[in-house]
Design a protein around this motif. Structure first.
Motif, PDB file in Angstrom:
ATOM      1  N   ASP A 341      31.242  64.306  57.973  1.00 58.89           N
ATOM      2  CA  ASP A 341      31.787  62.951  57.862  1.00 58.89           C
ATOM      3  C   ASP A 341      31.350  62.313  56.552  1.00 58.89           C
ATOM      4  OD1 ASP A 341      29.158  61.884  58.216  1.00 58.89           O
ATOM      5  OD2 ASP A 341      29.398  61.943  60.391  1.00 58.89           O
ATOM      6  N   ASP A 342      31.831  61.088  56.330  1.00 63.25           N
ATOM      7  CA  ASP A 342      31.493  60.355  55.110  1.00 63.25           C
ATOM      8  C   ASP A 342      30.487  59.247  55.384  1.00 63.25           C
ATOM      9  OD1 ASP A 342      33.074  58.589  56.516  1.00 63.25           O
ATOM     10  OD2 ASP A 342      34.539  58.271  54.930  1.00 63.25           O
ATOM     11  N   ALA A 343      29.717  59.370  56.485  1.00 62.95           N
ATOM     12  CA  ALA A 343      28.745  58.334  56.834  1.00 62.95           C
ATOM     13  C   ALA A 343      27.715  58.079  55.721  1.00 62.95           C
ATOM     14  CB  ALA A 343      28.046  58.689  58.145  1.00 62.95           C
ATOM     15  N   PRO A 344      27.198  59.112  55.015  1.00 63.43           N
ATOM     16  CA  PRO A 344      26.242  58.813  53.942  1.00 63.43           C
ATOM     17  C   PRO A 344      26.797  57.876  52.882  1.00 63.43           C
ATOM     18  CG  PRO A 344      26.147  61.130  54.497  1.00 63.43           C
ATOM     19  CD  PRO A 344      27.334  60.566  55.228  1.00 63.43           C
ATOM     20  N   LEU A 345      28.056  58.068  52.506  1.00 59.02           N
ATOM     21  CA  LEU A 345      28.671  57.172  51.528  1.00 59.02           C
ATOM     22  C   LEU A 345      28.778  55.757  52.090  1.00 59.02           C
ATOM     23  CD1 LEU A 345      30.268  56.578  48.918  1.00 59.02           C
ATOM     24  CD2 LEU A 345      32.332  57.268  50.150  1.00 59.02           C
ATOM     25  N   GLN A 346      29.258  55.645  53.327  1.00 61.67           N
ATOM     26  CA  GLN A 346      29.440  54.320  53.919  1.00 61.67           C
ATOM     27  C   GLN A 346      28.104  53.582  54.049  1.00 61.67           C
ATOM     28  OE1 GLN A 346      31.810  54.157  57.439  1.00 61.67           O
ATOM     29  NE2 GLN A 346      33.532  55.241  56.538  1.00 61.67           N
ATOM     30  N   LYS A 347      27.047  54.308  54.381  1.00 57.84           N
ATOM     31  CA  LYS A 347      25.738  53.664  54.505  1.00 57.84           C
ATOM     32  C   LYS A 347      25.251  53.178  53.151  1.00 57.84           C
ATOM     33  CE  LYS A 347      24.443  56.266  58.632  1.00 57.84           C
ATOM     34  NZ  LYS A 347      23.618  57.367  59.193  1.00 57.84           N
ATOM     35  N   LYS A 348      25.484  53.954  52.107  1.00 55.79           N
ATOM     36  CA  LYS A 348      25.084  53.514  50.771  1.00 55.79           C
ATOM     37  C   LYS A 348      25.843  52.265  50.352  1.00 55.79           C
ATOM     38  CE  LYS A 348      23.691  58.035  48.896  1.00 55.79           C
ATOM     39  NZ  LYS A 348      23.792  58.815  50.144  1.00 55.79           N
ATOM     40  N   LEU A 349      27.108  52.185  50.743  1.00 56.00           N
ATOM     41  CA  LEU A 349      27.924  51.028  50.375  1.00 56.00           C
ATOM     42  C   LEU A 349      27.771  49.867  51.335  1.00 56.00           C
ATOM     43  CD1 LEU A 349      31.213  52.857  49.263  1.00 56.00           C
ATOM     44  CD2 LEU A 349      29.379  51.953  47.826  1.00 56.00           C
ATOM     45  N   GLY A 350      27.062  50.087  52.437  1.00 57.47           N
ATOM     46  CA  GLY A 350      26.713  48.997  53.341  1.00 57.47           C
ATOM     47  C   GLY A 350      27.763  48.612  54.355  1.00 57.47           C
ATOM     48  N   PHE A 351      28.704  49.522  54.682  1.00 55.81           N
ATOM     49  CA  PHE A 351      29.711  49.121  55.672  1.00 55.81           C
ATOM     50  C   PHE A 351      29.841  50.097  56.836  1.00 55.81           C
ATOM     51  CE2 PHE A 351      32.195  51.673  52.688  1.00 55.81           C
ATOM     52  CZ  PHE A 351      33.076  52.384  53.499  1.00 55.81           C
ATOM     53  N   PHE A 352      28.898  51.026  56.982  1.00 56.31           N
ATOM     54  CA  PHE A 352      28.937  51.921  58.141  1.00 56.31           C
ATOM     55  C   PHE A 352      28.718  51.123  59.409  1.00 56.31           C
ATOM     56  CE2 PHE A 352      26.799  54.607  61.278  1.00 56.31           C
ATOM     57  CZ  PHE A 352      27.747  55.609  61.421  1.00 56.31           C
ATOM     58  N   GLN A 353      29.531  51.417  60.440  1.00 56.54           N
ATOM     59  CA  GLN A 353      29.437  50.715  61.727  1.00 56.54           C
ATOM     60  C   GLN A 353      29.508  51.699  62.878  1.00 56.54           C
ATOM     61  OE1 GLN A 353      31.963  47.302  62.533  1.00 56.54           O
ATOM     62  NE2 GLN A 353      32.311  47.008  60.346  1.00 56.54           N
TER      63      GLN A 353
END
Length: 358
Positions: A341-353
């Motif tokens: 998945d792309d969760a690492p990117l989303q967490k870095k950008l601050g919008f993982f939910q």
């Protein structure tokens, strides 16, 4: 006191409507490369859940394999550079170069004696081995043997090539963050030359010592952001079984991480090994990540929103953001999958939910 005359459902009443504007005004906007946001706002920022174009899909390895072998007959690897059949998202139409909005996936073939030439590229890649023995990947001089279920990393900017000194075909699933780089207009590759895929012995030795609990002197310690390139499947499988036994649960999952710092092993892509017990049901927590699942062992069925996919070893299927995803293994044997998945990117950008199950 002023009477409130605007109805409370004004936003709903106007949802989907576009303002009536003179064609002369719209033409003037177009002439100046301008556009009225209000015409597109609802589509660009839908309420509740993203309205992407990705369509969940299952790619059967039994369908891909004969086509891949035919490609092996028709297309020399030196000509193709990488002999890959892309898993194209049906929502994006024919020849889509991605499986989801952020994840590229394709199945690559090497035949005995072949070598895929050295190159490097800005996106990061991972190889999940599907079939065959004798394949290997060399990353900056480090040779990584390829066995079924192994994950081999080729981080962005790292020289790498592939070879096959065994018998029979070797195939693997390529997963890249290529769509992210394409959207940022930052995707490119470079061809290799003699000596470019050379080992960096000090960096490699440092990583090996740290994994043994030994710290080299700072004077010659060389930081390695990717100390582990090969993640053997048999190690992950055994760990999943131990975890399931220790917790008394029939299902288990473990994240693949950088062994030196415990962080995600690549900046954009995340990897998780999953075990589903025989005839067990796994209801996943909906997340904002887009996902590709690859079946390493076993068989079963998954529901992704309204799509139902039956699967067996070698198959790959996708899921969209905030999808309702559940898995069930067939009776008699556990199933093992790898989730990308792309969760690492989303967490870095601050919008993982993550969202609570209803």
């Amino acid at each position: 006191m002023i009477n409130q005359t605007i109805p409370s459902n004004t936003e709903d009443r106007h949802a989907g409507e576009t303002a009536s504007l003179p064609e002369e005004f719209r033409a003037a906007l177009r002439d100046h490369a301008l556009a009225p946001l209000w015409d597109f706002l609802k589509a660009a920022l839908p309420h509740g859940r993203p309205a992407g174009v990705t369509r969940p899909h299952r790619w059967r390895y039994a369908d891909v394999r004969p086509l891949l072998l035919e490609a092996g007959r028709l297309v020399p690897v030196a000509q193709a550079e990488r002999r890959v059949i892309v898993l194209s998202d049906p929502g994006r139409g024919p020849n889509a170069m991605s499986a989801t909005g952020t994840l590229y996936a394709g199945i690559q073939l090497l035949l005995p004696g072949e070598t895929a030439p050295t190159h490097r590229h800005s996106p990061s890649a991972a190889r999940i081995v599907i079939e065959g023995r004798g394949g290997f990947t060399v990353v900056n001089g480090q040779r990584c043997e390829m066995e079924r279920g192994d994950i081999i990393l080729t981080p962005g900017g790292q020289w790498h090539d592939h070879g096959h000194d065994g018998e029979g075909p070797v195939t693997w699933l390529d997963v890249l963050d290529l769509p992210v780089f394409t959207a940022a207009e930052s995707a490119y590759a470079e061809g290799g030359h003699d000596g470019c895929n050379a080992e960096e012995p000090l960096m490699t030795l440092t990583s090996e010592l740290l994994r043994q609990g030994l710290r080299p002197p700072r004077a010659w310690r060389c930081e390695n952001p990717y100390p582990m390139l090969r993640y053997p499947w048999q190690t992950a499988r055994a760990a999943l079984e131990r975890l399931a036994a220790a917790t008394g649960q029939a299902c288990a999952e473990l994240a693949y991480v950088n062994p030196e710092n415990g962080q995600d092993c690549l900046p954009v892509l995340g990897f998780t090994a999953m075990m589903i017990g025989p005839d067990q049901h796994w209801q996943a927590v909906p997340t904002s990540a887009s996902t590709v699942f690859h079946v390493v062992e076993g068989s079963g069925e998954s529901r992704v929103d309204d799509h139902v996919f039956d699967w067996s070893a070698g198959d790959t299927f996708s899921a969209t953001t905030f999808a309702s995803v559940s898995h069930r293994a067939t009776p008699g044997q556990p199933a093992f999958l790898i989730r990308v998945d792309d969760a690492p990117l989303q967490k870095k950008l601050g919008f993982f939910q993550e969202r609570q199950l209803a």
